[in-house]
Design a protein around this motif. Structure first.
Motif, short mmCIF file in Angstrom:
data_model
loop_
_atom_site.label_atom_id
_atom_site.label_comp_id
_atom_site.label_asym_id
_atom_site.label_seq_id
_atom_site.Cartn_x
_atom_site.Cartn_y
_atom_site.Cartn_z
N SER A 70 23.27 4.66 -11.04
CA SER A 70 22.80 4.27 -9.71
C SER A 70 22.06 2.94 -9.78
O SER A 70 21.38 2.63 -10.76
N LEU A 71 22.18 2.16 -8.71
CA LEU A 71 21.48 0.88 -8.67
C LEU A 71 19.97 1.07 -8.62
O LEU A 71 19.23 0.27 -9.17
N ASP A 72 19.51 2.15 -7.99
CA ASP A 72 18.07 2.43 -7.96
C ASP A 72 17.54 2.67 -9.36
O ASP A 72 16.48 2.15 -9.73
N ALA A 73 18.27 3.45 -10.14
CA ALA A 73 17.84 3.72 -11.52
C ALA A 73 17.87 2.44 -12.34
O ALA A 73 16.95 2.16 -13.11
N LEU A 74 18.92 1.66 -12.16
CA LEU A 74 19.05 0.42 -12.90
C LEU A 74 17.92 -0.53 -12.55
O LEU A 74 17.32 -1.16 -13.42
N ARG A 75 17.57 -0.61 -11.29
CA ARG A 75 16.47 -1.48 -10.86
C ARG A 75 15.15 -1.03 -11.50
O ARG A 75 14.37 -1.84 -11.97
N GLY A 76 14.92 0.28 -11.52
CA GLY A 76 13.70 0.79 -12.13
C GLY A 76 13.59 0.41 -13.60
O GLY A 76 12.54 0.02 -14.08
N ILE A 77 14.71 0.50 -14.31
CA ILE A 77 14.73 0.16 -15.73
C ILE A 77 14.48 -1.33 -15.92
O ILE A 77 13.66 -1.74 -16.74
N VAL A 78 15.17 -2.13 -15.14
CA VAL A 78 15.10 -3.58 -15.32
C VAL A 78 13.75 -4.14 -14.87
O VAL A 78 13.15 -4.96 -15.56
N GLU A 79 13.27 -3.71 -13.74
CA GLU A 79 12.03 -4.27 -13.19
C GLU A 79 10.77 -3.65 -13.78
O GLU A 79 9.82 -4.35 -14.06
N ASP A 80 10.78 -2.34 -13.95
CA ASP A 80 9.57 -1.64 -14.36
C ASP A 80 9.58 -1.19 -15.81
O ASP A 80 8.60 -0.67 -16.30
N GLY A 81 10.74 -1.33 -16.45
CA GLY A 81 10.85 -0.88 -17.82
C GLY A 81 10.88 0.63 -17.95
O GLY A 81 10.57 1.18 -19.01
N GLU A 82 11.24 1.34 -16.86
CA GLU A 82 11.32 2.80 -16.92
C GLU A 82 12.33 3.21 -17.97
O GLU A 82 13.34 2.55 -18.16
N THR A 83 12.05 4.28 -18.64
CA THR A 83 12.98 4.79 -19.65
C THR A 83 13.22 6.26 -19.41
O THR A 83 12.66 6.85 -18.50
N GLY A 84 14.00 6.84 -20.25
CA GLY A 84 14.31 8.26 -20.11
C GLY A 84 15.78 8.44 -19.87
O GLY A 84 16.58 7.55 -20.10
#
Length: 90
Positions: A70-84
């Motif tokens: 999902s683009l939302d998940a991808l954005r979270g990873i790219v912008e915030d460095g979210e992992t999991g």
């Protein structure tokens, strides 16, 4: 037209984008994913390795769709460095 050099933060964001897409690709080959996304294998390789840190929006959408990310998940990873676990779209 002169292109302004990317900042270190922009380069790091491109590396996170590539890593997320590479992880989402999983065991699928680059050839398979690139063909499904409608891009060249070399373009996918450059995105995944961070050599293209700012790919075109529609290229990112096509690759994310091909790997069911999902683009939302991808954005979270790219912008915030979210992992999991990467949330997939069906």
């Amino acid at each position: 037209m002169v292109r302004v050099p990317l900042t270190e933060a922009e380069r790091a964001r491109g590396e996170r984008l590539g890593a997320a897409l590479r992880e989402a690709r999983g065991v699928r080959s680059m050839v398979e994913v690139a063909a499904q996304a409608g891009i060249s294998v070399e373009t996918l390789r450059k995105i995944e390795t961070g050599r293209i840190p700012t790919p075109a929006f529609f290229t990112v959408v096509a690759v994310a769709d091909a790997v069911k990310l999902s683009l939302d998940a991808l954005r979270g990873i790219v912008e915030d460095g979210e992992t999991g676990t990467l949330p997939r779209v069906s």
